[in-house]
Design a protein around this motif. Structure first.
Motif, mmCIF file in Angstrom:
data_model
loop_
_atom_site.group_PDB
_atom_site.id
_atom_site.type_symbol
_atom_site.label_atom_id
_atom_site.label_comp_id
_atom_site.label_asym_id
_atom_site.label_seq_id
_atom_site.Cartn_x
_atom_site.Cartn_y
_atom_site.Cartn_z
ATOM 1 N N VAL A 9 0.862 -1.187 0.000
ATOM 2 C CA VAL A 9 0.000 0.000 0.000
ATOM 3 C C VAL A 9 0.892 1.228 0.000
ATOM 4 N N ALA A 10 0.693 2.102 -0.995
ATOM 5 C CA ALA A 10 1.501 3.324 -1.089
ATOM 6 C C ALA A 10 0.718 4.457 -0.452
ATOM 7 N N VAL A 11 1.307 5.084 0.571
ATOM 8 C CA VAL A 11 0.569 6.131 1.301
ATOM 9 C C VAL A 11 1.295 7.472 1.249
ATOM 10 N N ASP A 12 0.498 8.533 1.058
ATOM 11 C CA ASP A 12 1.047 9.897 1.164
ATOM 12 C C ASP A 12 0.345 10.634 2.303
ATOM 13 N N HIS A 16 -7.190 10.085 0.596
ATOM 14 C CA HIS A 16 -7.261 9.096 -0.490
ATOM 15 C C HIS A 16 -6.451 7.851 -0.119
ATOM 16 N N SER A 17 -5.251 8.089 0.402
ATOM 17 C CA SER A 17 -4.451 6.905 0.718
ATOM 18 C C SER A 17 -4.948 6.239 2.003
ATOM 19 N N ALA A 18 -5.640 6.989 2.865
ATOM 20 C CA ALA A 18 -6.265 6.364 4.042
ATOM 21 C C ALA A 18 -7.319 5.352 3.574
ATOM 22 N N HIS A 39 5.916 4.645 2.216
ATOM 23 C CA HIS A 39 5.897 6.072 1.888
ATOM 24 C C HIS A 39 7.218 6.455 1.245
ATOM 25 N N VAL A 40 7.141 7.287 0.213
ATOM 26 C CA VAL A 40 8.368 7.758 -0.442
ATOM 27 C C VAL A 40 8.555 9.236 -0.100
ATOM 28 N N TYR A 41 9.684 9.494 0.500
ATOM 29 C CA TYR A 41 10.013 10.848 0.964
ATOM 30 C C TYR A 41 10.644 11.636 -0.180
ATOM 31 N N THR A 97 11.784 9.364 -6.203
ATOM 32 C CA THR A 97 10.581 9.723 -6.965
ATOM 33 C C THR A 97 9.509 8.676 -6.657
ATOM 34 N N PRO A 98 8.330 9.118 -6.174
ATOM 35 C CA PRO A 98 7.369 8.132 -5.663
ATOM 36 C C PRO A 98 7.054 6.973 -6.626
ATOM 37 N N TYR A 99 6.647 7.280 -7.883
ATOM 38 C CA TYR A 99 6.212 6.146 -8.723
ATOM 39 C C TYR A 99 7.343 5.167 -8.991
ATOM 40 N N VAL A 115 -1.772 -1.263 -3.882
ATOM 41 C CA VAL A 115 -3.010 -0.505 -3.660
ATOM 42 C C VAL A 115 -2.626 0.948 -3.403
ATOM 43 N N LEU A 116 -3.282 1.869 -4.107
ATOM 44 C CA LEU A 116 -3.013 3.305 -3.875
ATOM 45 C C LEU A 116 -4.221 4.130 -4.273
ATOM 46 N N GLY A 117 -4.204 5.402 -3.841
ATOM 47 C CA GLY A 117 -5.342 6.279 -4.124
ATOM 48 C C GLY A 117 -5.323 6.773 -5.570
ATOM 49 N N THR A 118 -6.493 7.166 -6.067
ATOM 50 C CA THR A 118 -6.542 7.781 -7.410
ATOM 51 C C THR A 118 -5.972 9.196 -7.356
ATOM 52 N N HIS A 119 -6.096 9.832 -6.186
ATOM 53 C CA HIS A 119 -5.580 11.183 -5.990
ATOM 54 C C HIS A 119 -4.704 11.184 -4.751
ATOM 55 N N GLY A 120 -3.964 12.312 -4.594
ATOM 56 C CA GLY A 120 -3.061 12.369 -3.447
ATOM 57 C C GLY A 120 -3.147 13.688 -2.714
ATOM 58 N N ARG A 121 -2.080 13.988 -2.051
ATOM 59 C CA ARG A 121 -1.986 15.127 -1.131
ATOM 60 C C ARG A 121 -1.630 16.411 -1.858
ATOM 61 N N ARG A 125 1.329 19.827 -7.474
ATOM 62 C CA ARG A 125 2.420 19.011 -7.989
ATOM 63 C C ARG A 125 1.886 18.018 -9.026
ATOM 64 N N ARG A 126 0.698 17.471 -8.721
ATOM 65 C CA ARG A 126 0.094 16.516 -9.643
ATOM 66 C C ARG A 126 -0.127 17.173 -11.005
ATOM 67 N N ALA A 127 -0.621 18.437 -10.970
ATOM 68 C CA ALA A 127 -0.867 19.145 -12.231
ATOM 69 C C ALA A 127 0.441 19.363 -12.997
ATOM 70 N N GLY A 130 2.258 15.270 -13.091
ATOM 71 C CA GLY A 130 1.499 14.072 -13.453
ATOM 72 C C GLY A 130 1.229 13.209 -12.249
ATOM 73 N N SER A 131 0.428 12.194 -12.483
ATOM 74 C CA SER A 131 -0.089 11.416 -11.380
ATOM 75 C C SER A 131 0.790 10.219 -11.035
ATOM 76 N N VAL A 132 1.039 10.039 -9.743
ATOM 77 C CA VAL A 132 1.761 8.862 -9.260
ATOM 78 C C VAL A 132 0.953 7.619 -9.643
ATOM 79 N N ALA A 133 -0.368 7.695 -9.427
ATOM 80 C CA ALA A 133 -1.228 6.535 -9.682
ATOM 81 C C ALA A 133 -1.137 6.083 -11.152
ATOM 82 N N GLU A 134 -1.233 7.039 -12.075
ATOM 83 C CA GLU A 134 -1.181 6.669 -13.503
ATOM 84 C C GLU A 134 0.131 5.994 -13.852
HETATM 85 P P1 AMP Z 1 -1.179 11.347 -6.861
HETATM 86 O O1 AMP Z 1 -1.047 10.600 -8.150
HETATM 87 O O2 AMP Z 1 -0.005 12.163 -6.449
HETATM 88 O O3 AMP Z 1 -2.436 12.165 -6.868
HETATM 89 O O4 AMP Z 1 -1.301 10.249 -5.719
HETATM 90 C C1 AMP Z 1 -2.095 9.101 -5.889
HETATM 91 C C2 AMP Z 1 -1.792 8.093 -4.792
HETATM 92 O O5 AMP Z 1 -0.422 7.670 -4.920
HETATM 93 C C3 AMP Z 1 -1.930 8.576 -3.352
HETATM 94 O O6 AMP Z 1 -3.283 8.494 -2.866
HETATM 95 C C4 AMP Z 1 -1.030 7.584 -2.629
HETATM 96 O O7 AMP Z 1 -1.716 6.360 -2.448
HETATM 97 C C5 AMP Z 1 0.113 7.382 -3.642
HETATM 98 N N1 AMP Z 1 1.237 8.303 -3.393
HETATM 99 C C6 AMP Z 1 1.388 9.596 -3.816
HETATM 100 N N2 AMP Z 1 2.540 10.116 -3.379
HETATM 101 C C7 AMP Z 1 3.153 9.138 -2.659
HETATM 102 C C8 AMP Z 1 4.382 9.058 -1.922
HETATM 103 N N3 AMP Z 1 5.226 10.093 -1.834
HETATM 104 N N4 AMP Z 1 4.676 7.887 -1.295
HETATM 105 C C9 AMP Z 1 3.843 6.825 -1.367
HETATM 106 N N5 AMP Z 1 2.683 6.853 -2.037
HETATM 107 C C10 AMP Z 1 2.327 7.980 -2.672
#
Ligand code: AMP
Length: 164
Positions: A9-12, A16-18, A39-41, A97-99, A115-121, A125-127, A130-134
Motif C-alpha cells: 500500500v503506497a501512502v502519502d 485518499h491513501s487512508a 511512503h516515499v520521501y 521519486t514516488p512512482y 493498492v493506492l489512491g486515485t488522488h493524493g496530497r 504538484r500533480r498538475a 502528473g499522477s503517481v497513480a497513472e
Molecule cells: P497522486 O497521483 O499524487 O495524486 O497520488 C495518488 C496516490 O499515490 C496517493 O493516494 C497515494 O496512495 C500514492 N502516493 C502519492 N505520493 C506518494 C508518496 N510520496 N509515497 C507513497 N505513495 C504515494
C-alpha cells in the motif's frame, strides 16, 4: 480467485491513501496476505511552496525531524492494521521519486498487488508532474488497485480545500 499473498500500500497520508489502507486491510483479511505500507520521501515537497529559495543546509537540518515524523505516521498506520487483525504488517520509508520507488519496491519484494489512491496530497504538484497513480499503473510488475474516495467524502474534501 488467485489470492494476493503480498500487498503493497503506497501512502502519502492523504484521505485518499487512508481509503487505500482500508481497502488493503479488507483484502488482507480475505486472503490472509502480508501488507507493506510504503511512503516515499521527497525532500522538495515537504519544504512547501517557494522551496527553491531554501538553502540546502536548511533541508539537511530539517531532514531528521521530518523522517522521524514520517516514521511515526507509518507506525500509527501499521498499528491500525494490527488492531484490525492483519497478522503480518511491515512499513518502509524510501527516498526518491514516488512512482519509481513504488514500482521498484514491488518488483524487488515480490508483491503481487499494489493498492493506492486515485488522488493524493499534492494537487499542484500533480498538475505539474502528473499522477503517481497513472505511472504506477503503467509500470507496475503486478496487479494495481486504484482506490477512489466515496463521492460524499470527495465533496467534503473539495469544499474544505476551497476554503480561504
Ligand atoms: P497522486 O497521483 O499524487 O495524486 O497520488 C495518488 C496516490 O499515490 C496517493 O493516494 C497515494 O496512495 C500514492 N502516493 C502519492 N505520493 C506518494 C508518496 N510520496 N509515497 C507513497 N505513495 C504515494
Amino acid at each position: 480467485m488467485t489470492p494476493f499473498h503480498r500487498i503493497l500500500v503506497a501512502v502519502d497520508f492523504s484521505s485518499h491513501s487512508a481509503r487505500a489502507l482500508e481497502i488493503a486491510t479488507d483484502l488482507a483479511h480475505r486472503f490472509d496476505s502480508a501488507v507493506t505500507i510504503l511512503h516515499v520521501y521527497e525532500p522538495n515537497i515537504y519544504a512547501g511552496p517557494g522551496s527553491y529559495m531554501v538553502p540546502t543546509s536548511t533541508y539537511d537540518r530539517a531532514r531528521p525531524a521530518v523522517l522521524a515524523t514520517l516514521e511515526q505516521q507509518l507506525e500509527r498506520n501499521s498499528e491500525d492494521l494490527h488492531t484490525a487483525g492483519v497478522r503480518d504488517v511491515e512499513t518502509a520509508l524510501l527516498q526518491g521519486t514516488p512512482y519509481d520507488q513504488i514500482v521498484e519496491y514491488a518488483r524487488d519484494n515480490d508483491h503481487d498487488l499494489i493498492v493506492l489512491g486515485t488522488h493524493g496530497r499534492t494537487g499542484i504538484r500533480r498538475a505539474l508532474l502528473g499522477s503517481v497513480a497513472e505511472r504506477v499503473v503503467r509500470k507496475a510488475p503486478c496487479a494495481v488497485l486504484t482506490v477512489r474516495l466515496p463521492e460524499a467524502a470527495r465533496e467534503e474534501l473539495a469544499s474544505a480545500e476551497s476554503m480561504p
